[in-house]
Design a protein around this motif. Structure first.
Motif: not given
Length: 601
Positions: A234-247, A298-307
């Motif tokens: 199941h994939y029912s949890k909300p995605r994490p989002e980026l905000k306030g990005l500067t470069y 991050v809206k759901e705690p836990g382990e996240y993978t970054f590819n």
């Protein structure tokens, strides 16, 4: 072949989900099962009798076998689902028909189509049509999707299915704002549906309204079908989002992270409302360092993978002040256990190769979150595939690569309009693979300089590392020969009959062999006939080897957990034998003047 972007995202190994295996020791995972449904320890089907299974008592396999007395009914799970990955094995009885309804509304068809080449929305792996009685005759069914290939197998064989489903989306008022989609469907290792938009429920849905969730539904009123190894993610949890990005962009070649205090940027600014990571900034330098900073919500705690994918350079990621991915070349993957809330985020892209095109790709997966792209899309090199049409070139010589890093250097691939094809190894006088579906992808052989190889397109069955079909054995327990050393093996090419089907010729142990292989009518399998002149003493043919070979009828055998059948058609009076050597089983037959057998697939 390399997976498409959609396939790579959907079935990536980094995808994390709320997964569960459905218990099939009883029927407690389902709502009010009818009497046609049962659990069993084993199941088998007849190649000649329609809609018939044989079962043995126990659990682990879900079986539906409707009869006149116990008419079948559809089976619904106790749980409901939204976004979902479903993986399972299924088996069809001869002539049977069933289906899997996602959310109880969108049907993927399951059917016994063995011996047919036609592909429609009602075929095995098709997306069944929607239906409207108010439309004119002949147009009532619409928006169905045939499978890309006929990748199904014979009744009584296990077939492997993977489905990645995206549920419809609704706004706060309950109005649908996005249709459901089949992101990917793989049958027996072959993509048969990809990014298919489902505009509404298909015919026979539990309801014609659409919702964010619904039960998984197995059709039970059309025929005998069995399932095992049902895994639901199941994939029912909300995605994490980026905000306030500067470069900030720093010109030059950076092979490691610099000290920023004394390094003025060439360009800088806020990323803007999209907060989408991209390498397409106000920068024309061929070598540069791009540094993003911001916040990851991050809206759901836990382990996240970054590819991370950083062509022509290297990348680094810090999340919550932890370096989870050090500066690496091109591609990298890291994980972090994150709390719910806002955490600092930093990403570096160092483009060090002046000849490459800048690009930046980042995908994230987490608990209950299917891997998604949070950056620009990196487009792979678009190469028009060079596909071989069996009608134009039914026989192709090329290299063929097999599992285990083995290359067949003198391979002959033979195609058939019935969509069943095989590859023969001239160096050993043996069949190395058999497949159903498309014929060959010759892109690796003919694109630019090429490497001389081609690839089967359809659903493949390998027959192990190539070795000779014939050998001389000192005893019943003598190990099969590993190569042609000491056999005096000499290939003599092949002859074509009036239908352009080859008979392969070779000598072994001083014996002349004609090896005629013919596709069985309607592509149900292939028949192989070995004719030998002056057979050497003790000559034996190995028809197949595997982990398990069981005889299920006179001269009929099942191989490797019901992967395919072998039928001994004519052994010229010799007796076939299943022997076990070094933990593997082999079906062997002494060879006199002729031997004929079939592989049913």
């Amino acid at each position: 072949m390399a997976c498409s972007l959609m396939a790579c995202l959907v079935f990536s190994g980094s995808t994390q989900s709320q997964s569960r295996d459905l218990s099939l020791q009883d029927l407690s995972s389902f709502q009010n099962p009818s009497k046609s449904w049962q659990v069993a320890a084993n199941v088998g089907a007849s190649l000649s009798e329609e809609n018939k299974f044989t079962t043995s008592a126990g659990g682990g396999i879900l079986v539906n076998q409707p009869t006149r007395k116990n008419k079948g009914q559809d089976l619904l799970t106790n749980f409901e689902h939204g976004d979902l990955d479903l993986e399972l094995d299924y088996m069809m009885a001869k002539g049977s028909n069933s289906g899997i309804y996602l959310q109880g509304r969108y049907e993927l068809q399951l059917a016994d189509n063995w011996g047919t080449t036609e592909r429609t929305a009602a075929s095995n792996g098709g997306v069944y049509e929607r239906w409207d009685e108010s439309r004119p005759e002949g147009q009532k069914g619409y928006q169905g999707y045939a499978p890309r290939q006929n990748a199904g197998r014979a009744p009584g064989l296990w077939q492997h299915l993977k489905i990645s489903f995206q549920a419809p989306r609704f706004d706060a008022s309950g109005n649908k704002i996005e249709n459901a989609r089949l992101l990917l469907v793989e049958l027996n290792g072959v993509t048969i549906q990809e990014d298919v938009e489902l505009f509404g429920p298909t015919r026979g849905a539990i309801s014609n309204d659409e919702k964010a969730t619904g039960p998984l539904r197995l059709q039970g009123d059309h025929g005998a079908v069995a399932f095992r190894n049902i895994q639901v993610s199941h994939y029912s949890k909300p995605r994490p989002e980026l905000k306030g990005l500067t470069y900030r962009v720093f010109k030059g070649k950076f092979e490691k992270e610099p000290k920023y205090d004394s390094l003025p940027p060439e360009a800088e600014g806020p990323q803007g409302p999209s907060n989408l990571l991209t390498s397409t900034l106000d920068n024309d330098a061929k070598q540069f360092l791009l540094r993003y900073t911001g916040t990851l919500v991050v809206k759901e705690p836990g382990e996240y993978t970054f590819n991370l994918n950083t062509p022509a350079g290297a990348g680094l990621i810090r999340v919550n002040k932890q370096e989870i991915l050090p500066m690496k070349t091109w591609n990298g993957r890291g994980t972090a256990v994150l709390p719910a809330g806002e955490v600092p985020f930093e990403l570096l892209y160092s483009k060090t190769m002046d000849w490459g095109t800048p690009a930046l790709g980042l995908k994230i997966a987490g608990p209950g979150v299917r891997e998604f792209l949070i950056s620009e899309e990196i487009l792979s090199e678009n190469i028009d595939p060079i596909l071989v049409d069996v009608k134009e070139r039914p026989i192709l010589r090329s290299f063929i690569d097999l599992p285990g890093n083995h290359r067949v250097t003198h391979a002959v691939s033979v195609g058939s309009p019935s969509q069943l094809h095989y590859t023969y190894d001239l160096d050993n006088g043996t069949i190395v693979q058999l497949w159903r579906g498309g014929f060959l992808d010759a892109t690796p052989m003919w694109h630019e300089r090429g490497d001389g190889s081609s690839k089967a397109i359809g659903s493949l069955q390998y027959f192990g590392k190539p070795t000779t079909t014939l050998a001389r054995l000192a005893s019943d327990q003598t190990a099969w020969i590993k190569d042609t050393t000491g056999t005096a093996f000499r290939p003599k090419g092949y002859q074509l009959d009036q239908n352009s089907e080859p008979t392969f010729l070779y000598h072994i142990y001083g014996t002349s062999v004609k090896d005629a292989i013919r596709i069985i009518e309607n592509g149900k399998g292939l028949r192989r006939e070995l004719s030998v002149q002056n057979p050497a003493a003790g000559l034996v043919a190995r028809l197949v080897e595997g982990a398990k070979i069981e005889e299920i009828g006179k001269g009929l055998y099942l191989v490797d957990d019901r992967a395919y059948y072998v039928r001994v058609d004519d052994a010229a009076g010799a007796k076939p034998m299943v022997r076990t050597v070094a933990g593997r089983q082999e079906l062997v037959v002494p060879v006199q003047s002729k031997l004929a057998y079939s592989i049913l697939f």
